[in-house]
Design a protein around this motif. Structure first.
Motif, PDB file in Angstrom:
ATOM      1  N   SER A  15      67.138  37.141  -7.003  1.00  0.00           N
ATOM      2  CA  SER A  15      67.986  37.909  -6.083  1.00  0.00           C
ATOM      3  C   SER A  15      68.461  39.201  -6.740  1.00  0.00           C
ATOM      4  O   SER A  15      68.428  40.278  -6.126  1.00  0.00           O
ATOM      5  CB  SER A  15      69.185  37.068  -5.645  1.00  0.00           C
ATOM      6  N   LYS A  41      65.870  29.181  -0.469  1.00  0.00           N
ATOM      7  CA  LYS A  41      66.402  30.512  -0.745  1.00  0.00           C
ATOM      8  C   LYS A  41      67.007  31.119   0.522  1.00  0.00           C
ATOM      9  O   LYS A  41      68.128  31.658   0.501  1.00  0.00           O
ATOM     10  CB  LYS A  41      65.290  31.424  -1.288  1.00  0.00           C
ATOM     11  N   TYR A  45      70.982  32.070   1.199  1.00  0.00           N
ATOM     12  CA  TYR A  45      71.421  33.381   1.665  1.00  0.00           C
ATOM     13  C   TYR A  45      72.211  33.259   2.964  1.00  0.00           C
ATOM     14  O   TYR A  45      73.228  33.932   3.160  1.00  0.00           O
ATOM     15  CB  TYR A  45      70.214  34.297   1.882  1.00  0.00           C
ATOM     16  N   VAL A 122      67.619  38.633   0.857  1.00  0.00           N
ATOM     17  CA  VAL A 122      68.744  38.831  -0.060  1.00  0.00           C
ATOM     18  C   VAL A 122      69.717  39.857   0.509  1.00  0.00           C
ATOM     19  O   VAL A 122      70.913  39.863   0.166  1.00  0.00           O
ATOM     20  CB  VAL A 122      68.232  39.278  -1.449  1.00  0.00           C
TER      21      VAL A 122
END
Length: 209
Positions: A15, A41, A45, A122
């Motif tokens: 990230s 992931k 987020y 991200v």
């Protein structure tokens, strides 16, 4: 789906590298290894973005201006839908990215595009963190949102070229189109907000009279 252990330290490092050293990161990122990592992931987020939405709602710093119990209720719903939306969005985004990559002559493997999409997400918690600016000023929040959107497009540009090996000349055209669309959306929303504000002021004045 391949079996793989999830390294949260690696996700944190990835990230940071995506945001601060995107060219190097997208040049070296792995495009294989299964869908578990990009799914987790994306969920992380989404959860972080949702927590920011919850916090700003509790404090009354969101664009809607809710605070207290009402803000908490709104924020909890935002937290739930943020995670759900992120998990669903990584697949939808992967399909969209695959189409962009295909246009640019790049990698059309779905897993590769999903993994790149997860990395691009991200920007999601960053945008959610900066949303408190809307509680200070709609103009300030809008301008910062525009900056974040433009940086997200830049990350997309680098990802297609360096990770998915798309043609730079084709991606430049896509880049220009996306920038124009974002700018049109920004100025369009600004005009709409101004019209609503003028109407509200006029209505309030008539009520007072």
């Amino acid at each position: 789906m391949a079996n793989e252990s999830i390294n949260f330290n690696k996700i944190l490092k990835d990230s940071r590298e995506t945001l601060l050293n995107p060219k190097e990161y997208f040049n070296s990122m792995s495009l294989g290894g299964g869908l578990a990592e990009p799914l987790i992931k994306a969920a992380i987020y989404g959860a972080v973005a949702g927590l920011f939405a919850l916090l700003w709602s509790l404090l009354g710093w969101s664009a809607m201006g809710f605070g207290g119990m009402l803000g908490g209720a709104v924020g909890i719903m935002a937290l739930i839908w943020s995670v759900v939306g992120a998990v669903i969005g990584v697949f939808i985004g992967g399909a969209i990215l695959l189409a962009i990559s295909a246009i640019c002559g790049g990698n059309t493997d779905f897993e590769a595009n999903v993994r790149v999409t997860a990395s691009l997400m991200v920007i999601y918690p960053i945008n959610a963190f900066l949303a408190f600016l809307y509680g200070i000023s709609l103009t300030l929040g809008g301008v910062m949102g525009l900056v974040v959107s433009l940086y997200a497009i830049y990350l997309l540009y680098l990802a297609v070229i360096h990770s998915l090996k798309g043609k730079e000349s084709s991606m430049r055209i896509v880049l220009i189109v996306l920038v124009i669309l974002v700018l049109l959306g920004f100025f369009g929303s600004r005009r709409a907000s101004k019209s609503i504000r003028n109407y509200s002021d006029k209505y309030f004045e008539e009520m007072v009279d």
